[in-house]
Design a protein around this motif. Structure first.
Motif, PDB file in Angstrom:
ATOM      1  N   HIS A   1      57.179  45.311 -13.704  1.00 43.37           N
ATOM      2  CA  HIS A   1      58.049  43.889 -14.278  1.00 43.37           C
ATOM      3  C   HIS A   1      56.729  43.337 -14.818  1.00 43.37           C
ATOM      4  O   HIS A   1      56.055  43.514 -14.604  1.00 43.37           O
ATOM      5  CB  HIS A   1      58.870  43.193 -12.290  1.00 43.37           C
ATOM      6  N   ALA A   2      57.490  42.629 -15.666  1.00 45.15           N
ATOM      7  CA  ALA A   2      57.117  41.379 -16.529  1.00 45.15           C
ATOM      8  C   ALA A   2      56.506  40.321 -15.807  1.00 45.15           C
ATOM      9  O   ALA A   2      57.150  40.151 -14.798  1.00 45.15           O
ATOM     10  CB  ALA A   2      57.007  41.391 -17.974  1.00 45.15           C
ATOM     11  N   THR A   3      55.351  39.470 -15.544  1.00 49.62           N
ATOM     12  CA  THR A   3      55.506  38.467 -14.342  1.00 49.62           C
ATOM     13  C   THR A   3      55.424  37.506 -15.177  1.00 49.62           C
ATOM     14  O   THR A   3      54.543  37.232 -16.027  1.00 49.62           O
ATOM     15  CB  THR A   3      54.232  38.610 -13.793  1.00 49.62           C
ATOM     16  N   PRO A   4      56.700  36.593 -14.519  1.00 52.17           N
ATOM     17  CA  PRO A   4      56.433  34.643 -15.955  1.00 52.17           C
ATOM     18  C   PRO A   4      55.950  34.054 -15.681  1.00 52.17           C
ATOM     19  O   PRO A   4      55.244  33.248 -16.673  1.00 52.17           O
ATOM     20  CB  PRO A   4      57.483  34.660 -15.288  1.00 52.17           C
ATOM     21  N   SER A   5      54.286  34.146 -14.711  1.00 49.10           N
ATOM     22  CA  SER A   5      53.372  33.679 -14.606  1.00 49.10           C
ATOM     23  C   SER A   5      52.566  33.283 -15.413  1.00 49.10           C
ATOM     24  O   SER A   5      51.652  32.958 -15.243  1.00 49.10           O
ATOM     25  CB  SER A   5      52.837  32.873 -12.746  1.00 49.10           C
TER      26      SER A   5
ATOM     27  N   SER B   1      55.493  31.087  -1.340  1.00 47.91           N
ATOM     28  CA  SER B   1      56.922  32.060  -1.602  1.00 47.91           C
ATOM     29  C   SER B   1      56.588  31.971  -2.621  1.00 47.91           C
ATOM     30  O   SER B   1      55.996  30.798  -3.800  1.00 47.91           O
ATOM     31  CB  SER B   1      58.003  30.498  -1.011  1.00 47.91           C
ATOM     32  N   ARG B   2      57.071  33.422  -3.406  1.00 48.64           N
ATOM     33  CA  ARG B   2      57.491  33.595  -4.933  1.00 48.64           C
ATOM     34  C   ARG B   2      58.269  32.581  -5.634  1.00 48.64           C
ATOM     35  O   ARG B   2      58.203  32.095  -6.421  1.00 48.64           O
ATOM     36  CB  ARG B   2      57.075  35.084  -4.685  1.00 48.64           C
ATOM     37  N   LYS B   3      59.239  32.790  -4.926  1.00 45.44           N
ATOM     38  CA  LYS B   3      60.264  32.329  -5.089  1.00 45.44           C
ATOM     39  C   LYS B   3      59.971  30.133  -5.398  1.00 45.44           C
ATOM     40  O   LYS B   3      60.515  30.323  -6.607  1.00 45.44           O
ATOM     41  CB  LYS B   3      61.385  31.716  -4.645  1.00 45.44           C
ATOM     42  N   LEU B   4      59.401  29.633  -5.011  1.00 44.94           N
ATOM     43  CA  LEU B   4      58.978  28.372  -4.879  1.00 44.94           C
ATOM     44  C   LEU B   4      57.862  28.340  -5.324  1.00 44.94           C
ATOM     45  O   LEU B   4      58.688  27.271  -6.288  1.00 44.94           O
ATOM     46  CB  LEU B   4      58.777  27.904  -3.565  1.00 44.94           C
ATOM     47  N   TYR B   5      57.369  29.022  -5.776  1.00 42.60           N
ATOM     48  CA  TYR B   5      56.091  29.111  -6.503  1.00 42.60           C
ATOM     49  C   TYR B   5      56.619  28.555  -8.065  1.00 42.60           C
ATOM     50  O   TYR B   5      56.393  28.570  -8.874  1.00 42.60           O
ATOM     51  CB  TYR B   5      55.293  30.110  -6.791  1.00 42.60           C
ATOM     52  N   GLN B   6      57.839  29.963  -8.755  1.00 42.36           N
ATOM     53  CA  GLN B   6      58.296  29.855  -9.395  1.00 42.36           C
ATOM     54  C   GLN B   6      59.068  28.715 -10.024  1.00 42.36           C
ATOM     55  O   GLN B   6      59.290  28.178 -11.372  1.00 42.36           O
ATOM     56  CB  GLN B   6      59.490  30.482  -9.705  1.00 42.36           C
ATOM     57  N   HIS B   7      59.565  27.976  -8.895  1.00 37.16           N
ATOM     58  CA  HIS B   7      60.386  26.756  -9.247  1.00 37.16           C
ATOM     59  C   HIS B   7      59.468  25.074  -9.420  1.00 37.16           C
ATOM     60  O   HIS B   7      59.398  24.416 -10.408  1.00 37.16           O
ATOM     61  CB  HIS B   7      61.696  26.163  -7.904  1.00 37.16           C
ATOM     62  N   SER B   8      58.007  25.540  -8.744  1.00 32.70           N
ATOM     63  CA  SER B   8      56.885  24.287  -8.943  1.00 32.70           C
ATOM     64  C   SER B   8      56.476  24.708 -10.631  1.00 32.70           C
ATOM     65  O   SER B   8      56.546  23.552 -11.106  1.00 32.70           O
ATOM     66  CB  SER B   8      55.984  25.187  -8.121  1.00 32.70           C
ATOM     67  N   GLU B   9      56.044  25.931 -10.912  1.00 33.80           N
ATOM     68  CA  GLU B   9      56.401  25.734 -12.698  1.00 33.80           C
ATOM     69  C   GLU B   9      57.199  25.119 -13.297  1.00 33.80           C
ATOM     70  O   GLU B   9      56.943  24.732 -14.601  1.00 33.80           O
ATOM     71  CB  GLU B   9      55.940  27.562 -12.735  1.00 33.80           C
TER      72      GLU B   9
END
Length: 605
Positions: free
Chosen positions: A76-80, A221-229
């Motif tokens: 998968h591509a990673t958004p971060s 948490s990967r989910k919360l990391y994305q929301h932080s971004e």
């Protein structure tokens, strides 16, 4: 948003190894690949078989399947940070993530174990009636008035987020409660901003939002990391719309315009309102620069730097009024003076020093990015400790200024606060990051961040650098070891320490593995052993230029006897003692590397 249930039982193998953030992610469709889960279990010494949890897609749509379309190889591509085909679902790195399943459970806080019942009395326990209990509570409330205000909707998000951060530092198994509370706060803030758009620019809402974003970056948490971004964009927008870092009419000015002789209490309240807004703006500025690409332009900031903590924290109006009216340094004027003359026009408090250090670090990031685009590579064996190129209009090297601010408190009576130590850590980390091109990025790729194909190329790049530029490798080794010593001597358990320690671990591992004793040997090497200290010295610079025997403190010892496996085991232990969930992710990366090193040694034997 549909409700969903969250208990830490959705992934037995995640809970088994104590990674509550991973269990949280799995319950919300952000699971880890099964190969990575089995690998982590193996590294933690577990021997039982692992079966797919209810949130896993394995067994439903194949080993690499998911509810979403994937590439043929299951990647998968990673958004971060721009993952490609090599970034598979089984990657242990904390910021390589992707959703794996739809959400099917309602949210509920995990249970907190109560204390065991007393065994001193085995007879029937008399229950207190509801009426009696209400009467006692009424009496207590009437006889004791708490200094804390009643909890309201305006204070709930901030209170809950602070409780989540407190749970992260807890040693009582409450870390999972912190992750769940943060998710509740995220949903509450989103709901409040939707039902009343005016709340998007209220100070208390932005404070809670900022705390939530910072927590998400480091909780694991990967989910919360994305929301932080995602939240970084909203926070910067709020700071701009609210003019948090631009000069406006202050509450103190407005008060003096309305009243000719305001009282000390009125002036202090107005000052606190202004300073609270200012510090919120600076907190957003800091959080949007650290560890991620910047969203705040330096040219946008025209505010003054934060006031001294002593005046800001004055306990009463009389104490506050006893402080003289400060001559507040302006951020832009101070940065201009530093880059032009190398001197700040006013003394800097720890908060102001850290803001400027982070800004200088950001200028170095920008210069390094331009150098990489232009393929600028400084010649090896240079005697200068700085290799970045800057605009001719910048008279003083920002990295040299970063080092100057870092050492400004060494020989003073200033107490080593977390902000002063952080400024020094940025200086050491800057040398690792900027002295030899994209060295640190190649180290992470060589450690397996982006898969096997890129890994081989990165390892070849590192081996070549070790031979061609041993001076650069010695300087990077020196600054990495000094950063390790600094964080061991002054430990504040701040979130940034997790990132710095993991970078130090992989840096020293790479130099020991790919450079070995060759980087310290030479025809002009020192014969006497150099003992490295956490602060710079002339002896350290001499060793960097000439090489020779060296002793690294901080649990590492003689460099000549170091092995990659020993380096990794040392830092695995350090990360284990840090409170933030992100440390467990990086610890898993180091343990995976350690396992590879052990297997290589066994093959050689």
């Amino acid at each position: 948003m549909p409700p969903f249930d969250f208990s830490f039982s959705t992934l037995p193998y995640e809970s088994y190894r104590g990674d509550v953030a991973a269990s949280f992610d799995n319950s919300l469709g952000w699971g880890t690949g099964m190969n990575a889960a089995r690998s982590a279990l193996h590294l933690h010494g577990a021997s039982r078989d692992v079966s797919p949890g209810p949130g896993s897609q394995e067994g439903k749509e194949g080993k690499n399947g998911s509810a979403m379309d994937v590439d043929p190889d299951g990647s998968h591509a990673t958004p971060s940070d721009g993952g490609g085909p090599e970034a598979s679902a089984d990657n242990l790195w904390p910021h390589i993530y992707h959703p794996t399943a739809p959400v099917t459970h309602p949210l509920a806080l995990p249970p907190v174990a109560s204390t065991s019942e007393s065994t001193l009395y085995s007879g029937e326990v008399l229950q207190i009636s509801d009426l009696a209990r209400a009467s006692m509570i009424s009496l207590v409330e009437s006889s004791h008035k708490s200094p804390w205000q009643d909890i309201s909707i305006a204070s709930f998000p901030s209170t809950a987020t602070l409780a989540a951060i407190g749970a992260t530092y807890s040693r009582d198994g409450l870390e999972g409660l912190g992750v769940a509370l943060t998710e509740i706060v995220r949903r509450a803030l989103q709901y409040l901003r939707e039902i009343d758009p005016r709340l998007s620019f209220q100070v208390w809402v932005i404070q809670a939002w900022l705390l939530h974003a910072v927590f998400g970056l480091y909780c694991g948490s990967r989910k919360l990391y994305q929301h932080s971004e995602i939240s970084r964009c909203g926070l910067v927008t709020a700071a701009r719309r609210m003019d948090l870092l631009r000069p406006t009419c202050t509450s103190v000015q407005e008060l003096r315009r309305r009243k000719s002789s305001p009282s000390a209490a009125e002036l202090q309240n107005a000052y606190l309102e202004d300073e609270e807004r200012l510090r919120l703006g600076w907190a957003i500025y800091i959080s949007t620069l650290l560890n991620l690409q910047s969203l705040f332009s330096v040219s946008e900031v025209t505010a003054v730097l934060p006031d001294d903590d002593e005046r800001f924290g004055a306990p009463n109006p009389a104490s506050w009024a006893s402080f003289p009216e400060p001559n507040r340094p302006n951020f832009r004027a101070t940065l201009d003076a530093l880059l032009t003359t190398g001197k700040a026009p006013h003394a800097l408090n720890p908060f102001g020093a850290y803001i400027l250090s982070l800004t200088l670090y950001r200028l170095c990031i920008d210069a390094a990015a331009i150098d990489s685009v232009l393929s600028v590579d400084a010649p090896p064996a240079t005697t200068s400790p700085y290799r970045l190129t800057f605009s001719p209009s910048i008279k003083q090297n920002p990295q040299a200024l970063l080092d100057s601010i870092a050492s400004s408190w060494y020989n003073t009576s200033s107490s080593p606060t977390s902000l002063l130590v952080a400024a020094t850590a940025l200086s050491h980390h800057g040398a690792i990051q900027f002295f030899c091109g994209e060295f640190l990025n190649h180290v992470k790729v060589a450690a397996g961040k982006w898969g096997s194909e890129r890994r081989g190329l990165a390892q070849a790049w590192l081996k070549e650098k070790m031979v061609k530029d041993p001076v650069a490798m010695r300087r990077i080794l020196c600054r990495a070891a000094q950063l390790n010593q600094l964080l061991m001597r002054y430990t504040f358990d701040t979130p940034s320490e997790v990132v710095w320690i993991s970078d130090v671990a992989m840096t020293i591992w790479a130099i020991v593995k790919f450079g070995g004793v060759g980087i310290i040997e030479g025809s002009n090497q020192l014969s006497a052993r150099t003992s490295l200290k956490w602060s710079d010295s002339d002896q350290t610079e001499t060793w960097i230029q000439r090489g020779g025997p060296i002793s690294l403190k901080g649990g590492l010892g003689d460099y000549a006897t170091l092995t990659p496996e020993r380096v990794l085991s040392e830092f695995v232990e350090k990360l284990e003692n840090l409170p933030w969930g992100l440390s467990r992710k990086f610890r898993g990366v180091l343990m995976s590397l350690s396992q590879e090193e052990t297997e290589e040694v066994e093959e050689d034997v």
